[in-house]
Design a protein around this motif. Structure first.
Motif, PDB file in Angstrom:
ATOM      1  N   ILE A 204       0.821  -1.227   0.000  1.00  0.00           N
ATOM      2  CA  ILE A 204       0.000   0.000   0.000  1.00  0.00           C
ATOM      3  C   ILE A 204       0.854   1.276   0.000  1.00  0.00           C
ATOM      4  O   ILE A 204       0.341   2.377  -0.101  1.00  0.00           O
ATOM      5  N   ALA A 205       2.182   1.115   0.121  1.00  0.00           N
ATOM      6  CA  ALA A 205       3.028   2.292   0.359  1.00  0.00           C
ATOM      7  C   ALA A 205       3.169   3.241  -0.824  1.00  0.00           C
ATOM      8  O   ALA A 205       3.423   4.431  -0.642  1.00  0.00           O
ATOM      9  N   SER A 206       3.010   2.730  -2.054  1.00  0.00           N
ATOM     10  CA  SER A 206       3.502   3.551  -3.170  1.00  0.00           C
ATOM     11  C   SER A 206       2.444   4.287  -3.993  1.00  0.00           C
ATOM     12  O   SER A 206       2.795   4.996  -4.933  1.00  0.00           O
ATOM     13  N   CYS A 207       1.151   4.187  -3.646  1.00  0.00           N
ATOM     14  CA  CYS A 207       0.141   4.725  -4.581  1.00  0.00           C
ATOM     15  C   CYS A 207       0.306   6.223  -4.870  1.00  0.00           C
ATOM     16  O   CYS A 207       0.231   6.642  -6.023  1.00  0.00           O
ATOM     17  N   VAL A 208       0.558   7.032  -3.834  1.00  0.00           N
ATOM     18  CA  VAL A 208       0.640   8.481  -4.103  1.00  0.00           C
ATOM     19  C   VAL A 208       1.987   8.855  -4.724  1.00  0.00           C
ATOM     20  O   VAL A 208       2.048   9.618  -5.698  1.00  0.00           O
ATOM     21  N   ILE A 209       3.041   8.294  -4.179  1.00  0.00           N
ATOM     22  CA  ILE A 209       4.376   8.647  -4.698  1.00  0.00           C
ATOM     23  C   ILE A 209       4.495   8.236  -6.177  1.00  0.00           C
ATOM     24  O   ILE A 209       5.056   8.968  -6.992  1.00  0.00           O
ATOM     25  N   ASP A 210       3.899   7.091  -6.548  1.00  0.00           N
ATOM     26  CA  ASP A 210       3.916   6.661  -7.956  1.00  0.00           C
ATOM     27  C   ASP A 210       3.077   7.613  -8.819  1.00  0.00           C
ATOM     28  O   ASP A 210       3.460   7.957  -9.931  1.00  0.00           O
ATOM     29  N   GLY A 211       1.938   8.031  -8.274  1.00  0.00           N
ATOM     30  CA  GLY A 211       1.064   8.944  -9.021  1.00  0.00           C
ATOM     31  C   GLY A 211       1.741  10.287  -9.272  1.00  0.00           C
ATOM     32  O   GLY A 211       1.609  10.877 -10.358  1.00  0.00           O
ATOM     33  N   LEU A 212       2.491  10.766  -8.287  1.00  0.00           N
ATOM     34  CA  LEU A 212       3.221  12.030  -8.468  1.00  0.00           C
ATOM     35  C   LEU A 212       4.318  11.849  -9.518  1.00  0.00           C
ATOM     36  O   LEU A 212       4.528  12.701 -10.386  1.00  0.00           O
ATOM     37  N   ALA A 213       5.018  10.723  -9.430  1.00  0.00           N
ATOM     38  CA  ALA A 213       6.148  10.476 -10.350  1.00  0.00           C
ATOM     39  C   ALA A 213       5.668  10.350 -11.789  1.00  0.00           C
ATOM     40  O   ALA A 213       6.309  10.846 -12.714  1.00  0.00           O
ATOM     41  N   SER A 214       4.514   9.715 -11.986  1.00  0.00           N
ATOM     42  CA  SER A 214       4.032   9.505 -13.364  1.00  0.00           C
ATOM     43  C   SER A 214       3.309  10.726 -13.913  1.00  0.00           C
ATOM     44  O   SER A 214       3.000  10.792 -15.098  1.00  0.00           O
ATOM     45  N   GLY A 215       2.997  11.681 -13.032  1.00  0.00           N
ATOM     46  CA  GLY A 215       2.257  12.857 -13.484  1.00  0.00           C
ATOM     47  C   GLY A 215       0.751  12.667 -13.375  1.00  0.00           C
ATOM     48  O   GLY A 215      -0.024  13.575 -13.679  1.00  0.00           O
ATOM     49  N   ALA A 216       0.293  11.499 -12.937  1.00  0.00           N
ATOM     50  CA  ALA A 216      -1.154  11.272 -12.794  1.00  0.00           C
ATOM     51  C   ALA A 216      -1.728  12.152 -11.680  1.00  0.00           C
ATOM     52  O   ALA A 216      -2.888  12.561 -11.739  1.00  0.00           O
ATOM     53  N   LEU A 217      -0.916  12.440 -10.651  1.00  0.00           N
ATOM     54  CA  LEU A 217      -1.355  13.314  -9.558  1.00  0.00           C
ATOM     55  C   LEU A 217      -0.600  14.633  -9.654  1.00  0.00           C
ATOM     56  O   LEU A 217       0.628  14.636  -9.839  1.00  0.00           O
TER      57      LEU A 217
END
Ligand code: ADP
Ligand code: GN1
Ligand code: MG
Length: 380
Positions: A204-217
């Motif tokens: 569960i740790a990576s959902c936001v950090i991944d979204g920021l990195a990909s530009g989705a967030l």
């Protein structure tokens, strides 16, 4: 840092270095923050008495105090300018005011290498470690959403990163793994179940950090420490009047701010509660939080953020649980503690809350869906 009362003569010496006239007549340790060492200081100024907040900034946590205070000055001045345009607002109460030193600096460094800053004391308002009603939750959320909105047009350059990778949950996971590996305080054996739970939730740790990195967030200017005792609620009206504790305002995700509000409001228990039967999330509280936050921050949220709102609470609660457990294993080097197992007690409450939030994710999804629909309808 322990909560130690500083003698009045010593406090007078510190106060005299700031743009403050008068004699200190009272000084006491104040608040329940885990990081800085906060004092409420009363100064006699002719016929009146005025209170100030004096804070010893935790230099172990904040390595670059000058960069930190540059952020605080920029953020508070920006909010002040915005508020001055709003008829009936009172910037002295609705944002922190940094009192400069006599040299015009935003903080003082003593000969002993201690860092001090001073704010006006915000009178007629209080902070709460545990909210007493859904109304308080809603008002606090409204204030955090408004804070977010007021900072949305802060111009370049980006704010300084006062603690690198502060909300990088996967990195917090790695720190826990290292602490378990090193076991410097010899405490692994006393918390096997908590370590096991923490390691089991890696996914569960990576959902936001991944979204920021990909530009989705979208990246935003966020507060990053939105627990409910970092907003002052007016004693008369109950309104959330001032967001405080600006040390971690920096680039981040709105989901961090929403998630930490979930963590600190949906339960009716203290962070160090020992009776875990009391630790669970109440959906009426979550509903109040969503309503308040949507009221002031809803218009700016993008669909990818809304989609993750039901998971943000478990994410941030898990992350803070990782940090408490890591600090326990490292021998209590980061958070203020008042007894030996306090960090472990805090980690246990966080993990129990994570479980409760995970069990109720579908209810939270429905609540968010209803609130988004209501907000969209009211904007039409
Ligand atoms: P920490 O970083 O240790 O959490 P805070 O900045 O949050 O420190 O301050 C600790 C407590 O002091 C707050 O929870 C609040 O109750 C009180 N406090 C801080 N700033 C003010 C202020 N300007 N006026 C009144 N009370 C304040
Ligand atoms: C600390 O400073 P305070 O008490 O508001 C911590 C937060 C944690 C919180 C847990 C700079 O917040 O990140 O979420 O404790 N602040 C820092 O209660 O590490
Ligand atoms: Mg605080």
């Amino acid at each position: 840092m322990a909560k130690v009362k500083i003698p009045i003569e010593q406090m007078q010496h510190i106060v005299s270095a700031f743009e403050i006239e008068g004699q200190v007549c009272e000084s006491m340790p104040y608040g329940s923050g885990h990081i800085n060492d906060t004092h409420a200081v009363t100064v006699n100024q002719g016929n009146t008495r005025r209170r100030y907040i004096l804070q010893q900034i935790n230099h172990t946590v904040f390595k670059n105090v000058s960069a930190l205070m540059d952020n605080v000055v920029r953020v508070t001045q920006h909010i002040r300018t915005q508020l001055e345009r709003v008829p009936g607002s009172n910037p002295d109460r609705e944002t922190l005011t940094v009192v400069p030193t006599r040299n015009g600096d935003a903080f003082l460094t003593t000969a002993e290498g201690v860092y001090w800053r001073v704010y006006y004391f915000i009178e007629g308002a209080l902070t709460y470690d545990v909210p007493r009603s859904n109304q308080q939750i809603m008002e606090a959320a409204r204030a955090f959403g408004r804070f977010q909105a007021l900072l949305a047009d802060l111009i370049e350059p980006p704010l300084n990163e006062t603690i690198p990778e502060f909300h990088h949950t996967p990195r917090r996971f790695e720190h826990l793994e290292s602490a378990v590996g090193a076991d410097v305080a010899g405490r692994n054996a006393s918390c096997g179940a908590e370590i096991e739970f923490a390691l089991s939730q890696k996914a569960i740790a990576s959902c936001v950090i991944d979204g920021l990195a990909s530009g989705a967030l979208p990246p935003r200017v966020t507060h990053n420490d939105t627990k409910i005792n970092n907003v002052m609620l007016d004693n008369t009206t109950g309104a959330g009047i001032c967001v405080i504790d600006l040390d971690t305002v920096m680039p981040g995700s709105l989901l961090y701010d929403f998630g930490d509000q979930v963590r600190s409001t949906v339960g009716d228990f203290h962070e160090n509660e020992k009776e875990l039967g009391r630790v669970f999330a109440k959906m009426d509280r979550f509903e109040a939080l969503v309503a308040g936050y949507a009221d002031t921050a809803g218009a700016t949220m993008v669909p990818a953020e809304i989609e993750l709102l039901p998971q943000a609470g478990a994410l941030i609660t898990y992350e803070i649980g990782l940090r408490f457990l890591t600090d326990f294993l490292q021998g209590d080097v980061y958070f203020n503690t008042s007894h030996e197992t306090e960090n472990l007690d805090r980690a246990r409450t966080q993990f129990a809350l994570v479980r409760s939030l995970q069990e109720q994710e579908s209810e939270m999804r429905e609540i968010v869906g209803r609130a988004v629909f209501a907000a969209a309808t009211s904007r039409r």
